[in-house]
Design a protein around this motif. Structure first.
Motif, PDB file in Angstrom:
ATOM      1  N   ALA A   1     -14.314   8.819   1.267  1.00  0.00           N
ATOM      2  CA  ALA A   1     -15.797   8.250   0.643  1.00  0.00           C
ATOM      3  C   ALA A   1     -16.751   8.576   2.104  1.00  0.00           C
ATOM      4  O   ALA A   1     -17.966   9.136   2.089  1.00  0.00           O
ATOM      5  N   ARG A   2     -15.846   8.747   3.494  1.00  0.00           N
ATOM      6  CA  ARG A   2     -16.411   8.378   4.298  1.00  0.00           C
ATOM      7  C   ARG A   2     -16.857  10.426   4.746  1.00  0.00           C
ATOM      8  O   ARG A   2     -17.761  10.786   4.813  1.00  0.00           O
ATOM      9  N   THR A   3     -15.527  11.031   3.949  1.00  0.00           N
ATOM     10  CA  THR A   3     -15.458  12.352   3.944  1.00  0.00           C
ATOM     11  C   THR A   3     -16.967  13.295   3.469  1.00  0.00           C
ATOM     12  O   THR A   3     -17.608  13.774   3.724  1.00  0.00           O
ATOM     13  N   ASP A   4     -16.809  12.517   2.175  1.00  0.00           N
ATOM     14  CA  ASP A   4     -17.655  13.090   1.578  1.00  0.00           C
ATOM     15  C   ASP A   4     -19.276  12.574   1.882  1.00  0.00           C
ATOM     16  O   ASP A   4     -20.259  13.228   2.076  1.00  0.00           O
ATOM     17  N   ALA A   5     -19.191  11.145   2.003  1.00  0.00           N
ATOM     18  CA  ALA A   5     -20.413  10.803   3.699  1.00  0.00           C
ATOM     19  C   ALA A   5     -21.274  11.738   4.503  1.00  0.00           C
ATOM     20  O   ALA A   5     -22.150  12.818   4.384  1.00  0.00           O
ATOM     21  N   VAL A   6     -19.838  12.813   5.205  1.00  0.00           N
ATOM     22  CA  VAL A   6     -20.268  13.809   5.854  1.00  0.00           C
ATOM     23  C   VAL A   6     -20.773  15.135   5.377  1.00  0.00           C
ATOM     24  O   VAL A   6     -21.984  15.893   6.023  1.00  0.00           O
TER      25      VAL A   6
ATOM     26  N   ASP B   1     -26.632   9.197  -0.346  1.00  0.00           N
ATOM     27  CA  ASP B   1     -27.387   6.969  -0.137  1.00  0.00           C
ATOM     28  C   ASP B   1     -26.117   7.636  -0.770  1.00  0.00           C
ATOM     29  O   ASP B   1     -25.347   5.689  -0.571  1.00  0.00           O
ATOM     30  N   SER B   2     -25.688   8.015  -2.028  1.00  0.00           N
ATOM     31  CA  SER B   2     -24.376   7.533  -3.009  1.00  0.00           C
ATOM     32  C   SER B   2     -22.920   7.294  -1.952  1.00  0.00           C
ATOM     33  O   SER B   2     -22.344   6.378  -2.267  1.00  0.00           O
ATOM     34  N   ALA B   3     -23.028   8.366  -1.294  1.00  0.00           N
ATOM     35  CA  ALA B   3     -21.720   8.486  -0.380  1.00  0.00           C
ATOM     36  C   ALA B   3     -21.907   7.118   0.441  1.00  0.00           C
ATOM     37  O   ALA B   3     -20.552   6.805   0.612  1.00  0.00           O
ATOM     38  N   ASP B   4     -22.842   6.944   1.047  1.00  0.00           N
ATOM     39  CA  ASP B   4     -22.779   5.686   1.897  1.00  0.00           C
ATOM     40  C   ASP B   4     -22.431   4.253   0.889  1.00  0.00           C
ATOM     41  O   ASP B   4     -22.051   3.662   1.570  1.00  0.00           O
ATOM     42  N   ARG B   5     -22.773   4.425  -0.080  1.00  0.00           N
ATOM     43  CA  ARG B   5     -23.176   3.273  -1.046  1.00  0.00           C
ATOM     44  C   ARG B   5     -20.867   3.231  -1.214  1.00  0.00           C
ATOM     45  O   ARG B   5     -20.414   2.769  -1.609  1.00  0.00           O
ATOM     46  N   ARG B   6     -20.621   3.928  -1.357  1.00  0.00           N
ATOM     47  CA  ARG B   6     -18.779   4.347  -2.221  1.00  0.00           C
ATOM     48  C   ARG B   6     -18.137   4.321  -0.653  1.00  0.00           C
ATOM     49  O   ARG B   6     -16.817   3.498  -0.964  1.00  0.00           O
ATOM     50  N   ILE B   7     -18.745   4.380   0.315  1.00  0.00           N
ATOM     51  CA  ILE B   7     -18.063   3.828   1.953  1.00  0.00           C
ATOM     52  C   ILE B   7     -17.927   2.569   1.790  1.00  0.00           C
ATOM     53  O   ILE B   7     -17.085   1.659   1.636  1.00  0.00           O
ATOM     54  N   GLY B   8     -19.535   2.017   1.158  1.00  0.00           N
ATOM     55  CA  GLY B   8     -19.685   0.565   1.366  1.00  0.00           C
ATOM     56  C   GLY B   8     -18.078  -0.359   0.519  1.00  0.00           C
ATOM     57  O   GLY B   8     -17.726  -1.586   0.192  1.00  0.00           O
ATOM     58  N   GLN B   9     -18.510   0.766  -0.614  1.00  0.00           N
ATOM     59  CA  GLN B   9     -16.870  -0.078  -2.136  1.00  0.00           C
ATOM     60  C   GLN B   9     -16.303   0.070  -1.347  1.00  0.00           C
ATOM     61  O   GLN B   9     -14.939  -0.813  -1.599  1.00  0.00           O
ATOM     62  N   ALA B  10     -15.852   1.218  -0.837  1.00  0.00           N
ATOM     63  CA  ALA B  10     -14.457   1.367  -0.290  1.00  0.00           C
ATOM     64  C   ALA B  10     -14.501   0.974   0.502  1.00  0.00           C
ATOM     65  O   ALA B  10     -12.447  -0.065   1.205  1.00  0.00           O
ATOM     66  N   GLY B  11     -14.722   0.757   1.311  1.00  0.00           N
ATOM     67  CA  GLY B  11     -14.176  -1.305   2.964  1.00  0.00           C
ATOM     68  C   GLY B  11     -14.307  -1.701   1.580  1.00  0.00           C
ATOM     69  O   GLY B  11     -13.515  -2.835   2.248  1.00  0.00           O
ATOM     70  N   ALA B  12     -15.212  -2.594   0.354  1.00  0.00           N
ATOM     71  CA  ALA B  12     -14.878  -3.666  -0.256  1.00  0.00           C
ATOM     72  C   ALA B  12     -13.599  -3.821  -0.542  1.00  0.00           C
ATOM     73  O   ALA B  12     -12.468  -4.827  -0.557  1.00  0.00           O
ATOM     74  N   ASN B  13     -12.572  -3.164  -1.075  1.00  0.00           N
ATOM     75  CA  ASN B  13     -11.643  -2.596  -1.757  1.00  0.00           C
ATOM     76  C   ASN B  13     -10.420  -2.761  -0.981  1.00  0.00           C
ATOM     77  O   ASN B  13      -9.959  -3.503  -0.937  1.00  0.00           O
ATOM     78  N   LEU B  14     -10.795  -1.769   0.398  1.00  0.00           N
ATOM     79  CA  LEU B  14     -10.017  -2.334   1.836  1.00  0.00           C
ATOM     80  C   LEU B  14      -9.919  -3.623   2.004  1.00  0.00           C
ATOM     81  O   LEU B  14      -8.771  -4.046   2.624  1.00  0.00           O
ATOM     82  N   THR B  15     -10.841  -4.285   1.986  1.00  0.00           N
ATOM     83  CA  THR B  15     -10.635  -5.823   3.126  1.00  0.00           C
ATOM     84  C   THR B  15      -9.885  -6.332   1.653  1.00  0.00           C
ATOM     85  O   THR B  15      -9.147  -7.662   1.701  1.00  0.00           O
ATOM     86  N   HIS B  16     -10.099  -6.195   0.476  1.00  0.00           N
ATOM     87  CA  HIS B  16      -9.656  -6.731  -0.415  1.00  0.00           C
ATOM     88  C   HIS B  16      -8.054  -6.838  -0.429  1.00  0.00           C
ATOM     89  O   HIS B  16      -7.654  -7.785  -0.763  1.00  0.00           O
ATOM     90  N   ALA B  17      -7.258  -5.580  -0.744  1.00  0.00           N
ATOM     91  CA  ALA B  17      -5.975  -5.120  -0.684  1.00  0.00           C
ATOM     92  C   ALA B  17      -5.474  -5.935   1.323  1.00  0.00           C
ATOM     93  O   ALA B  17      -4.348  -6.170   0.948  1.00  0.00           O
ATOM     94  N   ALA B  18      -6.092  -5.655   2.211  1.00  0.00           N
ATOM     95  CA  ALA B  18      -6.299  -6.465   3.332  1.00  0.00           C
ATOM     96  C   ALA B  18      -6.059  -8.121   3.396  1.00  0.00           C
ATOM     97  O   ALA B  18      -4.771  -8.559   3.302  1.00  0.00           O
ATOM     98  N   ASP B  19      -6.612  -8.213   2.486  1.00  0.00           N
ATOM     99  CA  ASP B  19      -6.475  -9.978   2.341  1.00  0.00           C
ATOM    100  C   ASP B  19      -5.320  -9.951   1.051  1.00  0.00           C
ATOM    101  O   ASP B  19      -4.582 -11.258   1.825  1.00  0.00           O
ATOM    102  N   VAL B  20      -4.978  -9.336   0.131  1.00  0.00           N
ATOM    103  CA  VAL B  20      -3.645  -9.914  -0.596  1.00  0.00           C
ATOM    104  C   VAL B  20      -2.725  -9.672   0.437  1.00  0.00           C
ATOM    105  O   VAL B  20      -1.463  -9.717   0.422  1.00  0.00           O
ATOM    106  N   LEU B  21      -2.404  -8.600   1.289  1.00  0.00           N
ATOM    107  CA  LEU B  21      -1.765  -8.142   1.732  1.00  0.00           C
ATOM    108  C   LEU B  21      -1.235  -9.686   2.677  1.00  0.00           C
ATOM    109  O   LEU B  21       0.069  -9.570   3.221  1.00  0.00           O
ATOM    110  N   LYS B  22      -2.676  -9.866   3.487  1.00  0.00           N
ATOM    111  CA  LYS B  22      -2.157 -10.752   4.865  1.00  0.00           C
ATOM    112  C   LYS B  22      -1.687 -11.822   3.794  1.00  0.00           C
ATOM    113  O   LYS B  22      -0.836 -12.408   5.144  1.00  0.00           O
ATOM    114  N   LYS B  23      -1.662 -12.558   2.845  1.00  0.00           N
ATOM    115  CA  LYS B  23      -1.941 -13.139   2.586  1.00  0.00           C
ATOM    116  C   LYS B  23      -0.035 -13.491   1.864  1.00  0.00           C
ATOM    117  O   LYS B  23       0.729 -14.239   1.391  1.00  0.00           O
ATOM    118  N   THR B  24       0.671 -12.373   1.788  1.00  0.00           N
ATOM    119  CA  THR B  24       2.519 -12.257   2.003  1.00  0.00           C
ATOM    120  C   THR B  24       2.883 -12.562   3.176  1.00  0.00           C
ATOM    121  O   THR B  24       4.158 -12.445   2.916  1.00  0.00           O
TER     122      THR B  24
END
Length: 464
Positions: A110-115, A188-211
């Motif tokens: 997403a960051r590459t697409d934004a660039v 703008d779409s690329a920036d929003r995809r970065i935010g979405q990917a960041g939120a998904n990464l935060t979710h995955a990191a939280d799930v991983l942290k709970k292990t």
């Protein structure tokens, strides 16, 4: 008269006189009650409330499962001391780790697409600037051509050529502006995809942290009910989840005791207490009251009355927490304990033995020969009032005056272990009846008494 007759008459007179004296003595002792007595005396009095409970740390936490999975590593065992942030346990995390890697890759894409979108926007902006320049030059040429054609200085074909060139430049400018708008939307779409990917990464990191589980503070592992290889689940709705371990901060130790509802009114914050622990006999620990429960707990069920839909007449307790001063290091949660809380102290106060207190109705204090005259003198309209007054119970003691027991009402204060404070009704040195229990229960005012303070016989103690 013969001598033997005189002797017989004299002997008979002596027998009769002895019988009269014996009968008189018997009648005089017939209604005498044998009692034990004591004295009203001044002493230091301490009121104590005793309650039992168990040792508990002030701060402890049950570390429960935050995810579903198998325990692949336990880094501690029961009784270990741990530091804040120290690793405690690890659950299986293959899927959660893979999800996190995927989310990281998505974020990078997403960051590459934004660039790329930003570069496209810059290119479109440059094309727009060129189109503006072309449109401005074409506008000048078109204006000049209009003037020349009016003056018949150029041909019709040149005029039409300039007109077409101007229209092309204007269309090119509009097209460049559209491409810029499109590039901005893609950026703008690329920036929003970065935010979405960041939120998904935060979710995955939280799930991983709970292990993984770390110590929230310094403490001791007091309970470890699981083993490596077991599968744990997190709680859902009314189903509790798996408990991995219990971590307790043993720096502050408390005794949580249950105080009877009749004594809780005397317990206040900050009062001192003496705590004894069954596992450490012949040793007393100092403590201070630090918490008093507001809700009563039903003794038979251990449930708070606020959680019950109906009222109950069962015995109730209140939770009281006392904090130990300088507790030993070898204390463990759950040890049985007894706390004696000092609720009040009196120095050099007038006291009597508690067993000397008794209760009498107003009607019991009226002598038998006066009852008839008193009742006869009462008006008919006051009969109900007199009846209620006769049923009124009066607290007092029996004191000895001229070998008779007289009932004296008294006002009492705090109660110690064996003695109670007298606020009003007695003075120091008064001799009072202290027993036996059977005598105090039936003794009437004005009864003749005989003092016998010898140790009571076993049979008398058992009957009382």
């Amino acid at each position: 008269m013969k001598t033997w007759k005189k002797i017989a008459i004299g002997a008979g007179a002596v027998v009769v006189l002895a019988a009269i004296v014996g009968f008189t003595v018997y009648q005089s002792h017939k209604n005498v009650v044998t009692v034990q007595t004591g004295k009203a005396q001044r002493m230091d009095l301490v009121a104590v409330v005793s309650a039992s409970g168990e040792i508990r740390p002030k701060t402890y936490v049950n570390i429960g499962a935050n995810a579903f999975g198998k325990i692949i590593r336990l880094y501690v065992k029961e009784g270990d001391r741990v530091k804040q942030g120290q690793m405690l346990a690890q659950l299986e995390n293959v899927q959660s780790a893979a999800d996190m890697e995927a989310m990281q890759a998505s974020l990078e894409a997403a960051r590459t697409d934004a660039v790329a979108a930003e570069a496209a926007l810059n290119t479109s902006a440059a094309d727009l600037n060129r189109a503006k320049s072309d449109a401005e030059r074409s506008d000048l040429d078109w204006t000049r051509a209009q003037g020349l054609y009016k003056d018949a200085l150029i041909s019709k074909s040149d005029y039409d050529m300039q007109k077409a060139a101007h229209q092309t430049a204007v269309a090119g400018l509009a097209q460049a502006e559209a491409r810029v708008a499109q590039a901005k939307a893609q950026k703008d779409s690329a920036d929003r995809r970065i935010g979405q990917a960041g939120a998904n990464l935060t979710h995955a990191a939280d799930v991983l942290k709970k292990t993984t589980y770390q110590a929230p503070y310094d403490g001791v592992i007091t309970n470890l009910p699981v083993r490596e290889g077991e599968t744990v689940v997190m709680g859902i709705q009314n189903a509790p989840g798996s408990t991995l371990m219990t971590l307790a901060d043993m720096s502050v130790i408390t005794a949580e005791v249950k105080v009877d509802e009749t004594d809780i009114v005397n317990v206040q914050m900050g009062q001192t207490a003496q705590v004894t622990i069954d596992a450490i006999p012949k040793k007393i620990f100092k403590a201070v009251v630090t918490q008093i429960g507001d809700n009563a707990i039903v003794r038979s069920t251990g449930v708070s009355t606020s959680q019950q839909a109906s009222t109950s007449q069962e015995a109730k307790d209140f939770k009281v927490v006392v904090t130990l001063v300088d507790p030993p290091d070898d204390l463990r949660p759950g040890l049985s304990t007894t706390a004696k809380i000092t609720t009040a102290t009196r120095g050099n106060t007038l006291t009597i033995p508690i067993q000397a207190l008794t209760v009498r109705r107003q009607s019991d204090l009226i002598p038998k020969d006066e009852k008839g005259s008193v009742q006869a003198a009462s008006p008919q309209t006051d009969a109900s009032k007199d009846k209620d007054k006769d049923k009124q119970e009066i607290q007092g003691v029996f004191i000895l005056r001229n070998h008779k027991a007289e009932f004296v009402p008294v006002d009492t204060g705090i109660a110690g272990t064996t003695d109670i404070e007298v606020i009003k009704g007695l003075k120091e040195g008064d001799e009072i009846v202290t027993g036996s229990y059977k005598v105090l229960r039936t003794l009437r005012p004005g009864s003749s008494v005989k003092v016998d303070n010898a140790a009571p016989k076993k049979e008398e103690e058992e009957s009382s």
